[in-house]
Design a protein around this motif. Structure first.
Motif, PDB file in Angstrom:
ATOM      1  N   UNK A 255      58.722  70.230  39.979  1.00 24.46           N
ATOM      2  CA  UNK A 255      57.462  70.209  39.231  1.00 24.46           C
ATOM      3  C   UNK A 255      56.327  70.319  40.233  1.00 24.46           C
ATOM      4  N   UNK A 256      55.778  71.523  40.371  1.00 29.19           N
ATOM      5  CA  UNK A 256      54.605  71.724  41.211  1.00 29.19           C
ATOM      6  C   UNK A 256      53.755  72.820  40.591  1.00 29.19           C
ATOM      7  N   UNK A 257      52.598  73.058  41.195  1.00 28.37           N
ATOM      8  CA  UNK A 257      51.656  74.047  40.662  1.00 28.37           C
ATOM      9  C   UNK A 257      51.091  74.852  41.826  1.00 28.37           C
ATOM     10  N   UNK A 258      51.639  76.028  42.058  1.00 27.62           N
ATOM     11  CA  UNK A 258      51.088  76.934  43.059  1.00 27.62           C
ATOM     12  C   UNK A 258      49.950  77.700  42.382  1.00 27.62           C
ATOM     13  N   UNK A 259      48.757  77.522  42.906  1.00 28.83           N
ATOM     14  CA  UNK A 259      47.598  78.157  42.274  1.00 28.83           C
ATOM     15  C   UNK A 259      46.613  77.161  41.693  1.00 28.83           C
ATOM     16  N   UNK A 260      46.899  75.861  41.843  1.00 26.59           N
ATOM     17  CA  UNK A 260      45.953  74.827  41.443  1.00 26.59           C
ATOM     18  C   UNK A 260      45.504  74.062  42.678  1.00 26.59           C
ATOM     19  N   UNK A 261      44.221  73.748  42.706  1.00 21.74           N
ATOM     20  CA  UNK A 261      43.676  72.947  43.789  1.00 21.74           C
ATOM     21  C   UNK A 261      42.839  71.813  43.243  1.00 21.74           C
ATOM     22  N   UNK A 262      42.267  70.989  44.100  1.00 24.47           N
ATOM     23  CA  UNK A 262      41.466  69.847  43.645  1.00 24.47           C
ATOM     24  C   UNK A 262      40.298  70.247  42.746  1.00 24.47           C
ATOM     25  N   UNK A 263      39.815  71.480  42.896  1.00 24.72           N
ATOM     26  CA  UNK A 263      38.665  71.931  42.110  1.00 24.72           C
ATOM     27  C   UNK A 263      39.051  72.890  40.988  1.00 24.72           C
ATOM     28  N   UNK A 264      40.352  72.996  40.703  1.00 27.01           N
ATOM     29  CA  UNK A 264      40.785  73.873  39.615  1.00 27.01           C
ATOM     30  C   UNK A 264      41.596  75.055  40.108  1.00 27.01           C
ATOM     31  N   UNK A 265      41.570  76.163  39.362  1.00 23.95           N
ATOM     32  CA  UNK A 265      42.378  77.325  39.742  1.00 23.95           C
ATOM     33  C   UNK A 265      42.017  77.865  41.122  1.00 23.95           C
ATOM     34  N   UNK A 266      43.035  78.294  41.858  1.00 30.87           N
ATOM     35  CA  UNK A 266      42.855  78.919  43.165  1.00 30.87           C
ATOM     36  C   UNK A 266      43.050  80.424  42.978  1.00 30.87           C
ATOM     37  N   UNK A 267      41.995  81.169  43.073  1.00 30.95           N
ATOM     38  CA  UNK A 267      42.076  82.599  42.761  1.00 30.95           C
ATOM     39  C   UNK A 267      42.494  83.453  43.949  1.00 30.95           C
ATOM     40  N   UNK A 268      42.409  82.910  45.142  1.00 30.08           N
ATOM     41  CA  UNK A 268      42.795  83.644  46.348  1.00 30.08           C
ATOM     42  C   UNK A 268      44.307  83.501  46.546  1.00 30.08           C
ATOM     43  N   UNK A 269      45.044  84.608  46.430  1.00 32.09           N
ATOM     44  CA  UNK A 269      46.501  84.538  46.551  1.00 32.09           C
ATOM     45  C   UNK A 269      46.943  84.063  47.920  1.00 32.09           C
ATOM     46  N   UNK A 270      46.143  84.329  48.944  1.00 32.21           N
ATOM     47  CA  UNK A 270      46.535  83.859  50.281  1.00 32.21           C
ATOM     48  C   UNK A 270      46.440  82.334  50.357  1.00 32.21           C
ATOM     49  N   UNK A 271      45.495  81.760  49.634  1.00 37.25           N
ATOM     50  CA  UNK A 271      45.423  80.304  49.575  1.00 37.25           C
ATOM     51  C   UNK A 271      46.610  79.745  48.789  1.00 37.25           C
ATOM     52  N   UNK A 272      47.022  80.464  47.739  1.00 36.59           N
ATOM     53  CA  UNK A 272      48.231  80.071  47.009  1.00 36.59           C
ATOM     54  C   UNK A 272      49.446  80.129  47.925  1.00 36.59           C
ATOM     55  N   UNK A 273      49.516  81.182  48.738  1.00 41.76           N
ATOM     56  CA  UNK A 273      50.625  81.318  49.679  1.00 41.76           C
ATOM     57  C   UNK A 273      50.627  80.169  50.684  1.00 41.76           C
ATOM     58  N   UNK A 274      49.446  79.721  51.094  1.00 45.42           N
ATOM     59  CA  UNK A 274      49.369  78.596  52.034  1.00 45.42           C
ATOM     60  C   UNK A 274      49.944  77.329  51.405  1.00 45.42           C
ATOM     61  N   UNK A 275      49.717  77.130  50.105  1.00 43.93           N
ATOM     62  CA  UNK A 275      50.321  75.984  49.419  1.00 43.93           C
ATOM     63  C   UNK A 275      51.842  76.059  49.498  1.00 43.93           C
ATOM     64  N   UNK A 276      52.383  77.255  49.204  1.00 45.59           N
ATOM     65  CA  UNK A 276      53.832  77.431  49.235  1.00 45.59           C
ATOM     66  C   UNK A 276      54.386  77.253  50.639  1.00 45.59           C
ATOM     67  N   UNK A 277      53.639  77.681  51.655  1.00 48.63           N
ATOM     68  CA  UNK A 277      54.097  77.497  53.038  1.00 48.63           C
ATOM     69  C   UNK A 277      54.149  76.021  53.408  1.00 48.63           C
TER      70      UNK A 277
END
Length: 372
Positions: free
Chosen positions: A59-81
């Motif tokens: 149960x996780x959410x790639x694409x969510x951050x403290x301020x809501x949706x993360x629209x930058x895919x590279x930032x989403x990739x950083x979460x996954x890394x």
């Protein structure tokens, strides 16, 4: 990431899995897959370690951050890394407003099983995250749409605070009529998808469980009767206990809603006992952090420790081989399967803190972290 040697890797040590611990001599070929036979000339990567099939955050959410949706895919990739570097190589993404499907082609990132977008009612979930339906009768069609967008999972919001009840009466309340839920779950199953739901309280649970839902997220309001029904039906539970730890903070901020605040504190006080009773009853319980938003990524070791605190007899398996099987992936390093493995210097079963410092992480056979 370290390139694979042309002759492949060799890993020797103790392999942990559903049957316990066994000596292992594993080979990974140049394509990053587990070899069915020894490979002459393979480089020794591990000569004496504790090898675990890649960890799972269910149960996780790639694409969510403290301020809501993360629209930058590279930032989403950083979460996954971040998850990857902690040894988490399979992610069940339980709802994201961001289409992260392009990340699934990345060889350097964990496998992501997406649930599409949360499905909720207006003003009955975190703003900007869910597909919001004005009419609950639209749920069936929306579930079909989310099943088509995801990877075999659909995520419902089962309950949330109903502020329309007024400050003194507002509390957790169901979002969907029981008859609509039953039709929606049937529709998802007909489309080849499983359904899960966010549920904190008790009131929404009977309709969801009796509709044939496949999993409950959080489940802090489970009663003994509902636990028994989940066990009989094979309904899984992902309790996200490190997220439940935030309930007192949520209650403290909910000063306008005293009934809701008191309820959240009570749910927190009994959560570990509730999970323990579910485990004892035979409910399959898996590890999920709820990373994204208020919980940072890379904390699977913390959730494993909380499952152990709740009495889980196999907390590592709940975040590895058992969870992998539940999600339709090989429980261990089968010949021909991608070599997604985590190695530790000591036996993590004796000290779960070991899980916070993997010595080697292999994703599709490529070394990505030494933990040094």
């Amino acid at each position: 990431m370290t390139d694979l040697p042309a002759a492949g890797w060799r890993l020797r040590g103790t392999l942990l899995g559903p049957d316990g611990a066994a000596g292992a001599d594993l080979y990974v070929d140049g394509s990053g897959r587990v070899s069915p036979e020894p490979l002459p000339g393979a480089e020794d990567l591990v000569t004496d370690g504790w090898i675990v099939p890649g960890l799972v955050d269910a149960h996780c959410h790639v694409g969510l951050g403290p301020d809501g949706p993360v629209t930058d895919l590279e930032e989403c990739a950083a979460q996954a890394r971040t998850d990857r570097d902690a040894g988490t190589l399979l992610l069940r993404d339980c709802g994201s407003p961001v289409d992260t499907s392009p990340l699934q082609a990345r060889e350097d990132l964990p496998e992501i099983i997406r649930a599409g977008r949360h499905v909720a009612r207006p003003k009955r979930y975190i703003p900007g995250l869910a597909a919001e339906l004005d009419d609950p009768r639209l749920l069936v069609d929306e579930v079909r749409a989310q099943a088509a967008r995801g990877d075999g999972w659909v995520k419902l919001v089962g309950d949330w605070i109903d502020r329309a009840a007024g400050p003194d009466d507002a509390d957790l309340a169901p979002l969907w009529p029981d008859e609509v839920l039953a039709e929606a779950v049937d529709a998802a199953h007909g489309a080849g998808a499983r359904v899960t739901a966010h549920v904190f309280g008790t009131e929404a649970l009977p309709g969801l469980i009796r509709a044939g839902i496949d999993c409950i997220e959080h489940g802090t309001g489970l009663s003994d009767e509902l636990i028994e029904e989940m066990a009989a039906r094979g309904t899984a539970l992902v309790p996200t206990l490190i997220n439940v730890e935030t309930f007192p903070g949520i209650a403290e901020k909910a000063t306008r809603y005293p009934r809701y605040a008191a309820h959240m504190r009570d749910l927190h006080a009994h959560a570990w006992e509730t999970v323990g009773r579910a485990i004892e009853a035979g409910v399959q319980v898996y590890a999920g952090t709820d990373a994204g938003g208020g919980i940072r990524h890379g904390r699977i070791a913390d959730e494993i420790a909380e499952l152990a605190r709740a009495g889980h007899p196999d907390p590592i398996g709940a975040a590895s081989w058992a969870a992998r099987s539940w999600l339709g992936r090989p429980a261990g390093p089968l010949p021909g399967a991608p070599a997604d493995l985590v190695v530790y210097d000591r036996d993590p079963r004796g000290d779960l803190g070991v899980l916070r410092a993997p010595s080697v992480v292999l994703i599709r056979g490529r070394r990505v972290s030494t933990g040094a």
